[in-house]
Design a protein around this motif. Structure first.
Motif, PDB file in Angstrom:
ATOM      1  N   SER A 175       0.859  -1.328   0.114  1.00  0.00           N
ATOM      2  CA  SER A 175      -0.156   0.190   0.087  1.00  0.00           C
ATOM      3  C   SER A 175       0.940   1.215  -0.106  1.00  0.00           C
ATOM      4  CB  SER A 175      -0.962   0.126   1.370  1.00  0.00           C
ATOM      5  OG  SER A 175      -1.717  -1.139   1.108  1.00  0.00           O
TER       6      SER A 175
ATOM      7  N   LYS B  48      -3.208  11.348  -0.658  1.00  0.00           N
ATOM      8  CA  LYS B  48      -3.743  10.348  -1.403  1.00  0.00           C
ATOM      9  C   LYS B  48      -3.400   8.851  -1.002  1.00  0.00           C
ATOM     10  CE  LYS B  48      -4.534   9.328  -6.171  1.00  0.00           C
ATOM     11  NZ  LYS B  48      -5.787   9.818  -6.364  1.00  0.00           N
TER      12      LYS B  48
ATOM     13  N   GLN C  81      -3.553   4.667  -1.525  1.00  0.00           N
ATOM     14  CA  GLN C  81      -4.009   3.435  -2.247  1.00  0.00           C
ATOM     15  C   GLN C  81      -3.649   2.328  -1.474  1.00  0.00           C
ATOM     16  OE1 GLN C  81      -1.624   2.777  -5.908  1.00  0.00           O
ATOM     17  NE2 GLN C  81      -2.656   1.268  -6.385  1.00  0.00           N
TER      18      GLN C  81
ATOM     19  N   GLN D 127      -3.535  -1.554  -0.851  1.00  0.00           N
ATOM     20  CA  GLN D 127      -3.367  -2.747  -1.697  1.00  0.00           C
ATOM     21  C   GLN D 127      -4.167  -4.024  -1.216  1.00  0.00           C
ATOM     22  OE1 GLN D 127      -2.750  -4.999  -4.296  1.00  0.00           O
ATOM     23  NE2 GLN D 127      -0.780  -3.532  -4.466  1.00  0.00           N
TER      24      GLN D 127
ATOM     25  N   THR E 156      -8.807   0.414  -2.274  1.00  0.00           N
ATOM     26  CA  THR E 156      -9.078   1.494  -2.951  1.00  0.00           C
ATOM     27  C   THR E 156      -8.253   2.544  -3.188  1.00  0.00           C
ATOM     28  OG1 THR E 156     -11.100   2.757  -3.365  1.00  0.00           O
ATOM     29  CG2 THR E 156     -10.287   2.714  -1.255  1.00  0.00           C
ATOM     30  N   VAL E 157      -8.464   3.515  -3.959  1.00  0.00           N
ATOM     31  CA  VAL E 157      -7.585   4.518  -4.272  1.00  0.00           C
ATOM     32  C   VAL E 157      -8.592   5.906  -3.923  1.00  0.00           C
ATOM     33  CG1 VAL E 157      -6.122   6.014  -5.727  1.00  0.00           C
ATOM     34  CG2 VAL E 157      -6.183   3.585  -6.102  1.00  0.00           C
TER      35      VAL E 157
ATOM     36  N   GLU F 251     -10.796   4.838  -7.171  1.00  0.00           N
ATOM     37  CA  GLU F 251     -11.200   3.409  -7.452  1.00  0.00           C
ATOM     38  C   GLU F 251     -11.760   2.888  -6.395  1.00  0.00           C
ATOM     39  OE1 GLU F 251      -7.552   1.369  -8.605  1.00  0.00           O
ATOM     40  OE2 GLU F 251      -7.287   2.934 -10.109  1.00  0.00           O
TER      41      GLU F 251
ATOM     42  N   GLY G 100      -1.300   4.742  -8.824  1.00  0.00           N
ATOM     43  CA  GLY G 100      -2.765   4.717  -9.202  1.00  0.00           C
ATOM     44  C   GLY G 100      -3.273   5.790 -10.154  1.00  0.00           C
TER      45      GLY G 100
END
Length: 248
Positions: free
Chosen positions: A72, A100, A102, A104, A126-127, A144, A214
């Motif tokens: 992540s 931000k 992301q 995993q 998610t992102v 996402e 991402g």
């Protein structure tokens, strides 16, 4: 020999006290980025570890991406201040500014939370972006997956956000019943993040967007209250500039 063994034991002890498997490693960095440790500000470089409970601070030109042991990542943009928690289920506490994340999830659900002074954002993979505009307002935008946004003060006030959706959380108001889809604040967020990535790519030896970054989406999301975000408690400077107002 005994003295040598004692000296080695003393020199290794501080390293043993640090759990590097729980640390977040800097993988991309630009400008002034530091951590608060023992009451002092220590500059970070690519490869530096950030230990749980340390506070990450970025200056007006600062940006860094950090990677966790599970793959992540989280990015901290300019004029931000956040605590790296890394305790089970808790990733970051954002005092001011923009991050931000992301998460995993290739090995299944990976529950994590990001907390601000007004909201709790829960994810499994998610992102998404979180902007603590000031101590009263948080903007959340999803690129996402799905995140759950819960008001920190009003129990039961929560919303699920899907890709392309965003919401602004106000300290003294329950969450809005409707979420925004493709609004101007989110568009400005993405454009500001892309500008950061483009700047990194133009640096000598730059390699384009951050590794594992991402979909671009950062930036700021000032807006609905029509006020600036000057220094508030815990801030490291003004939050990023506001986006254009949403279309009527």
């Amino acid at each position: 020999m005994l003295l040598l063994a004692a000296a080695v034991a003393v020199s290794v002890e501080p390293l043993a006290a640090q759990d590097f498997s729980a640390a977040a490693k800097v993988v991309t960095l630009s400008g002034r980025v530091s951590v608060l440790r023992d009451g002092n500000e220590w500059a970070l470089t690519v490869g530096s570890p950030v230990q749980p409970k340390q506070i990450v601070i970025t200056g007006p030109d600062g940006y860094a991406q950090f990677q966790l042991s599970d793959g992540s990542t989280f990015e901290v943009f300019k004029n931000s201040k956040a605590v790296f928690r890394a305790t089970p289920g808790d990733l970051l506490d954002v005092f001011i500014g923009w991050v931000k994340v992301q998460i995993q999830h290739r090995n299944g659900p990976n529950p994590n939370r990001v907390t601000t002074q007004t909201a709790v954002i829960s994810v499994r993979g998610t992102v998404f972006d979180v902007v603590a505009e000031d101590e009263d307002t948080t903007f959340v935008s999803v690129d996402e997956g799905v995140v759950n946004v819960r008001h920190l003060r009003f129990g039961g006030s929560e919303r699920d956000l899907h890709a392309g959706e965003s919401v602004r959380v106000f300290k003294d108001q329950p969450l809005a019943r409707l979420v925004d889809k493709g609004n101007a604040a989110r568009v400005a967020l993405r454009a500001a993040a892309q500008a950061v990535y483009d700047g990194l790519a133009r640096r000598p030896g730059g390699g384009g967007s951050p590794a594992g970054g991402g979909t671009s989406g950062g930036g700021t999301a000032q807006g609905d209250k029509g006020k600036g975000t000057g220094n508030t408690s815990g801030s490291t400077g003004n939050a990023p500039p506001p986006p254009p107002p949403p279309a009527p």
